[in-house]
Design a protein around this motif. Structure first.
Motif, PDB file in Angstrom:
ATOM      1  N   ILE A 182      -3.866   5.201   6.783  1.00 41.49           N
ATOM      2  CA  ILE A 182      -2.659   4.687   7.431  1.00 41.49           C
ATOM      3  C   ILE A 182      -1.410   5.302   6.820  1.00 41.49           C
ATOM      4  O   ILE A 182      -0.508   5.789   7.528  1.00 41.49           O
ATOM      5  CB  ILE A 182      -2.610   3.146   7.339  1.00 41.49           C
ATOM      6  N   ASN A 183      -1.325   5.291   5.505  1.00 42.84           N
ATOM      7  CA  ASN A 183      -0.120   5.796   4.852  1.00 42.84           C
ATOM      8  C   ASN A 183      -0.014   7.316   4.936  1.00 42.84           C
ATOM      9  O   ASN A 183       1.097   7.854   5.009  1.00 42.84           O
ATOM     10  CB  ASN A 183      -0.095   5.348   3.387  1.00 42.84           C
ATOM     11  N   LEU A 184      -1.153   8.014   4.918  1.00 42.76           N
ATOM     12  CA  LEU A 184      -1.103   9.470   5.042  1.00 42.76           C
ATOM     13  C   LEU A 184      -0.565   9.868   6.407  1.00 42.76           C
ATOM     14  O   LEU A 184       0.301  10.737   6.519  1.00 42.76           O
ATOM     15  CB  LEU A 184      -2.491  10.059   4.821  1.00 42.76           C
ATOM     16  N   VAL A 185      -1.063   9.210   7.456  1.00 41.83           N
ATOM     17  CA  VAL A 185      -0.632   9.553   8.810  1.00 41.83           C
ATOM     18  C   VAL A 185       0.830   9.166   9.020  1.00 41.83           C
ATOM     19  O   VAL A 185       1.632   9.944   9.535  1.00 41.83           O
ATOM     20  CB  VAL A 185      -1.540   8.870   9.849  1.00 41.83           C
ATOM     21  N   MET A 186       1.195   7.948   8.604  1.00 39.39           N
ATOM     22  CA  MET A 186       2.538   7.456   8.861  1.00 39.39           C
ATOM     23  C   MET A 186       3.579   8.160   8.000  1.00 39.39           C
ATOM     24  O   MET A 186       4.586   8.668   8.505  1.00 39.39           O
ATOM     25  CB  MET A 186       2.595   5.935   8.611  1.00 39.39           C
ATOM     26  N   GLN A 187       3.370   8.180   6.683  1.00 44.06           N
ATOM     27  CA  GLN A 187       4.395   8.660   5.768  1.00 44.06           C
ATOM     28  C   GLN A 187       4.411  10.178   5.615  1.00 44.06           C
ATOM     29  O   GLN A 187       5.414  10.744   5.191  1.00 44.06           O
ATOM     30  CB  GLN A 187       4.222   8.011   4.397  1.00 44.06           C
ATOM     31  N   SER A 188       3.301  10.837   5.927  1.00 42.18           N
ATOM     32  CA  SER A 188       3.247  12.282   5.721  1.00 42.18           C
ATOM     33  C   SER A 188       3.439  13.087   7.001  1.00 42.18           C
ATOM     34  O   SER A 188       3.883  14.239   6.945  1.00 42.18           O
ATOM     35  CB  SER A 188       1.907  12.677   5.081  1.00 42.18           C
ATOM     36  N   PHE A 189       3.134  12.499   8.152  1.00 47.36           N
ATOM     37  CA  PHE A 189       3.200  13.271   9.396  1.00 47.36           C
ATOM     38  C   PHE A 189       4.198  12.719  10.408  1.00 47.36           C
ATOM     39  O   PHE A 189       4.934  13.481  11.037  1.00 47.36           O
ATOM     40  CB  PHE A 189       1.805  13.338  10.051  1.00 47.36           C
ATOM     41  N   ILE A 190       4.242  11.391  10.577  1.00 44.79           N
ATOM     42  CA  ILE A 190       5.082  10.808  11.627  1.00 44.79           C
ATOM     43  C   ILE A 190       6.474  10.487  11.119  1.00 44.79           C
ATOM     44  O   ILE A 190       7.474  10.916  11.700  1.00 44.79           O
ATOM     45  CB  ILE A 190       4.411   9.547  12.210  1.00 44.79           C
ATOM     46  N   GLN A 191       6.557   9.731  10.017  1.00 40.79           N
ATOM     47  CA  GLN A 191       7.863   9.294   9.523  1.00 40.79           C
ATOM     48  C   GLN A 191       8.793  10.451   9.170  1.00 40.79           C
ATOM     49  O   GLN A 191       9.986  10.400   9.493  1.00 40.79           O
ATOM     50  CB  GLN A 191       7.678   8.366   8.322  1.00 40.79           C
ATOM     51  N   PHE A 218       3.126   3.640  -1.900  1.00 42.00           N
ATOM     52  CA  PHE A 218       1.797   3.411  -1.319  1.00 42.00           C
ATOM     53  C   PHE A 218       0.799   2.956  -2.374  1.00 42.00           C
ATOM     54  O   PHE A 218       0.016   2.023  -2.161  1.00 42.00           O
ATOM     55  CB  PHE A 218       1.340   4.705  -0.638  1.00 42.00           C
ATOM     56  N   VAL A 219       0.831   3.576  -3.547  1.00 46.73           N
ATOM     57  CA  VAL A 219      -0.101   3.217  -4.619  1.00 46.73           C
ATOM     58  C   VAL A 219       0.196   1.805  -5.127  1.00 46.73           C
ATOM     59  O   VAL A 219      -0.727   1.007  -5.378  1.00 46.73           O
ATOM     60  CB  VAL A 219      -0.020   4.238  -5.765  1.00 46.73           C
ATOM     61  N   LEU A 220       1.478   1.471  -5.276  1.00 51.28           N
ATOM     62  CA  LEU A 220       1.848   0.140  -5.753  1.00 51.28           C
ATOM     63  C   LEU A 220       1.398  -0.944  -4.779  1.00 51.28           C
ATOM     64  O   LEU A 220       1.030  -2.045  -5.198  1.00 51.28           O
ATOM     65  CB  LEU A 220       3.372   0.061  -5.950  1.00 51.28           C
ATOM     66  N   GLY A 221       1.441  -0.644  -3.494  1.00 48.79           N
ATOM     67  CA  GLY A 221       0.997  -1.621  -2.507  1.00 48.79           C
ATOM     68  C   GLY A 221      -0.500  -1.660  -2.318  1.00 48.79           C
ATOM     69  O   GLY A 221      -1.025  -2.617  -1.731  1.00 48.79           O
ATOM     70  N   LEU A 222      -1.206  -0.647  -2.817  1.00 47.20           N
ATOM     71  CA  LEU A 222      -2.656  -0.571  -2.638  1.00 47.20           C
ATOM     72  C   LEU A 222      -3.439  -1.289  -3.729  1.00 47.20           C
ATOM     73  O   LEU A 222      -4.464  -1.926  -3.444  1.00 47.20           O
ATOM     74  CB  LEU A 222      -3.075   0.912  -2.588  1.00 47.20           C
ATOM     75  N   VAL A 223      -2.988  -1.209  -4.959  1.00 47.25           N
ATOM     76  CA  VAL A 223      -3.785  -1.685  -6.090  1.00 47.25           C
ATOM     77  C   VAL A 223      -4.147  -3.172  -5.994  1.00 47.25           C
ATOM     78  O   VAL A 223      -5.325  -3.538  -6.134  1.00 47.25           O
ATOM     79  CB  VAL A 223      -3.060  -1.376  -7.415  1.00 47.25           C
ATOM     80  N   PRO A 224      -3.193  -4.097  -5.736  1.00 46.82           N
ATOM     81  CA  PRO A 224      -3.576  -5.520  -5.689  1.00 46.82           C
ATOM     82  C   PRO A 224      -4.616  -5.865  -4.622  1.00 46.82           C
ATOM     83  O   PRO A 224      -5.613  -6.526  -4.938  1.00 46.82           O
ATOM     84  CB  PRO A 224      -2.240  -6.233  -5.451  1.00 46.82           C
ATOM     85  N   TRP A 282     -13.428   0.457   1.186  1.00 45.26           N
ATOM     86  CA  TRP A 282     -12.873   0.384   2.534  1.00 45.26           C
ATOM     87  C   TRP A 282     -11.352   0.169   2.493  1.00 45.26           C
ATOM     88  O   TRP A 282     -10.608   0.781   3.270  1.00 45.26           O
ATOM     89  CB  TRP A 282     -13.536  -0.745   3.321  1.00 45.26           C
ATOM     90  N   VAL A 283     -10.894  -0.688   1.618  1.00 44.64           N
ATOM     91  CA  VAL A 283      -9.450  -0.927   1.504  1.00 44.64           C
ATOM     92  C   VAL A 283      -8.726   0.345   1.100  1.00 44.64           C
ATOM     93  O   VAL A 283      -7.690   0.712   1.689  1.00 44.64           O
ATOM     94  CB  VAL A 283      -9.170  -2.059   0.496  1.00 44.64           C
ATOM     95  N   VAL A 284      -9.257   1.040   0.106  1.00 44.30           N
ATOM     96  CA  VAL A 284      -8.622   2.284  -0.341  1.00 44.30           C
ATOM     97  C   VAL A 284      -8.599   3.310   0.784  1.00 44.30           C
ATOM     98  O   VAL A 284      -7.582   3.988   1.020  1.00 44.30           O
ATOM     99  CB  VAL A 284      -9.354   2.837  -1.578  1.00 44.30           C
ATOM    100  N   ALA A 285      -9.720   3.424   1.516  1.00 42.29           N
ATOM    101  CA  ALA A 285      -9.807   4.416   2.592  1.00 42.29           C
ATOM    102  C   ALA A 285      -8.828   4.092   3.724  1.00 42.29           C
ATOM    103  O   ALA A 285      -8.102   4.976   4.219  1.00 42.29           O
ATOM    104  CB  ALA A 285     -11.237   4.477   3.119  1.00 42.29           C
ATOM    105  N   ILE A 286      -8.786   2.809   4.134  1.00 48.71           N
ATOM    106  CA  ILE A 286      -7.899   2.425   5.239  1.00 48.71           C
ATOM    107  C   ILE A 286      -6.440   2.599   4.850  1.00 48.71           C
ATOM    108  O   ILE A 286      -5.629   3.150   5.621  1.00 48.71           O
ATOM    109  CB  ILE A 286      -8.198   0.972   5.666  1.00 48.71           C
ATOM    110  N   TYR A 287      -6.072   2.139   3.669  1.00 53.30           N
ATOM    111  CA  TYR A 287      -4.690   2.306   3.219  1.00 53.30           C
ATOM    112  C   TYR A 287      -4.321   3.786   3.151  1.00 53.30           C
ATOM    113  O   TYR A 287      -3.209   4.177   3.519  1.00 53.30           O
ATOM    114  CB  TYR A 287      -4.504   1.672   1.841  1.00 53.30           C
ATOM    115  N   SER A 288      -5.229   4.598   2.639  1.00 49.33           N
ATOM    116  CA  SER A 288      -4.934   6.022   2.497  1.00 49.33           C
ATOM    117  C   SER A 288      -4.717   6.675   3.853  1.00 49.33           C
ATOM    118  O   SER A 288      -3.765   7.460   4.034  1.00 49.33           O
ATOM    119  CB  SER A 288      -6.073   6.721   1.748  1.00 49.33           C
TER     120      SER A 288
END
Length: 404
Positions: A314-323, A284-290, A306-312
């Motif tokens: 999306i990835n928190l919900v998907m990778q930490s709770f759903i996936q 997630f971090v590698l895909g966020l920085v650029p 805004w980019v950092v907040a949206i990425y965080s």
């Protein structure tokens, strides 16, 4: 008086006789103990190797294996990736056989599907790197300007310009742009690994008919190993199918968010988000920085936040709770083990080792832990508390389905 004196004399005589007998007994016991101590204890012959010898030999063997993987990772990792793809495609092979497609026809269809997936993935990566290599130089002036402004801003807090420049030397425009160009060069020169991947994929697909026969032989001779291999295969299928599906979902949501914010190269960053989704924990971090950096260059601090907040989110919900709900039944590795496996395999085998960290850990767990009943205790440190029970229920459902 004389009678009393006589009785006292008799008592003293009796006491002296009793003490003499006690002393004699004590002396006899002492001599007996000395005699026993003089007899040498029989020496015990060591049975098998000691714990120290087993530990040293095991560590030496593990070091040699890992050194071999590291030295030949350019061949081992593509071949292992091909094995992963073939195992993940087995449900398609089974489906084709159930609908009446001949086995040889099913193998050809599976091979063509895997080829198309590889072509699509490699094509997306080459396109994304090509577009990025063309567009990045256009933002080089803005990057230098932002770099100078950062140095001036930090200089207001009493730091000299030389100190700030030295501290930020790792993130200077020249370093960042050079790193991006280096990544593009490495991906474009990965033709040798891609060739190994394609060749291994072809041979493995056409070797599928022999899998059932080998599995039956292993189940007869080593039933626990056969069960461990079945669990390994189920884990790989679940991991790759779910990771790919959620990678596509996350990439689509990221592209839409970046397009709304007006961040340049939104599709490129979507491809990056899809690929880095296979890297656990830090992908997630590698895909966020650029994209955050480009949002900062083009839209300012607000867009970057805004980019950092949206990425965080999306990835928190998907990778930490759903996936994890979809992959936990088959994989079941703890978050700590997942992160440590990422660090370990990335150090051993490079970028492909980071992408294949979870499958590699599952493979070693299947062969070294699940296949040996004496190592069952180690599984409690590697998997979640209910992983074994869930795997047992899944195995029971498979046996019931096979029996019916």
């Amino acid at each position: 008086m004389s009678e009393t004196a006589g009785r006292d004399a008799d008592a003293l005589s009796a006491d002296s006789e009793e003490s003499g007998s006690v002393a004699a007994a004590t002396s006899e016991e002492t001599h007996s103990d000395e005699a026993v101590s003089e007899i040498a204890a029989p020496e015990e012959e060591p049975k098998g190797w000691g714990i120290a010898a087993v530990t040293v030999v095991s560590l030496a063997a593990a070091f040699i294996v890992l050194w071999g993987i590291s030295e030949h990772s350019h061949m081992v990792m593509p071949a292992f990736l091909a094995l992963n793809l073939v195992i993940a495609a087995q449900p398609l092979q089974s489906l084709l056989e159930r609908v009446g497609v001949p086995r040889w026809g099913g193998m050809i269809i599976v091979l063509l599907v895997l080829y198309l997936l590889l072509i699509a993935l490699v094509g997306m990566l080459v396109w994304a790197l090509w577009i990025a290599a063309e567009e990045i130089p256009q933002y080089q002036d803005k990057f230098y300007e932002m770099y100078r402004e950062s140095i001036e801003f930090l200089g207001r807090f009493g730091l000299s310009q030389d100190q700030v420049s030295e501290a930020l030397s790792g993130v200077s425009p020249t370093t960042v742009i050079g790193a991006l160009q280096n990544v593009a060069g490495q991906v474009s020169s990965a033709g040798g690994q891609l060739t190994i991947l394609v060749i291994a994929l072809t041979f493995l697909v056409f070797d599928i008919p022999g899998v059932s026969r080998r599995r039956a032989t292993i189940a007869r001779l080593r039933p626990r190993l056969a069960d461990a291999l079945d669990s390994f295969g189920d884990g790989l299928k679940s991991y790759w199918i779910v990771a790919t599906a959620f990678g596509l979902i996350v990439a689509f949501m990221d592209v839409v968010a970046l397009w709304i914010l007006g961040v340049p190269l939104a599709l490129v960053w979507g491809v990056l988000a899809f690929v880095t989704n296979y890297i656990p924990n830090i992908g997630f971090v590698l895909g966020l920085v650029p994209p955050a950096l480009f949002a900062l260059l083009t839209g300012g601090v607000g867009d970057a936040i805004w980019v950092v907040a949206i990425y965080s989110v999306i990835n928190l919900v998907m990778q930490s709770f759903i996936q994890p709900k979809f992959t936990g039944d088959a994989v079941g590795l703890t978050p700590t083990v997942t992160f440590l496996s990422l660090v370990f395999w990335a150090a051993v085998a490079g970028p492909l080792g980071a992408i294949l960290a979870v499958p590699l850990t599952l493979a070693f767990k299947a062969f070294l832990v699940d296949a040996d009943p004496r190592m069952a205790w180690l599984s409690t440190f590697l998997t979640t508390p209910d992983a074994d029970s869930k795997r047992g229920r899944l195995r029971a459902r498979k046996l019931t389905a096979a029996a019916s």
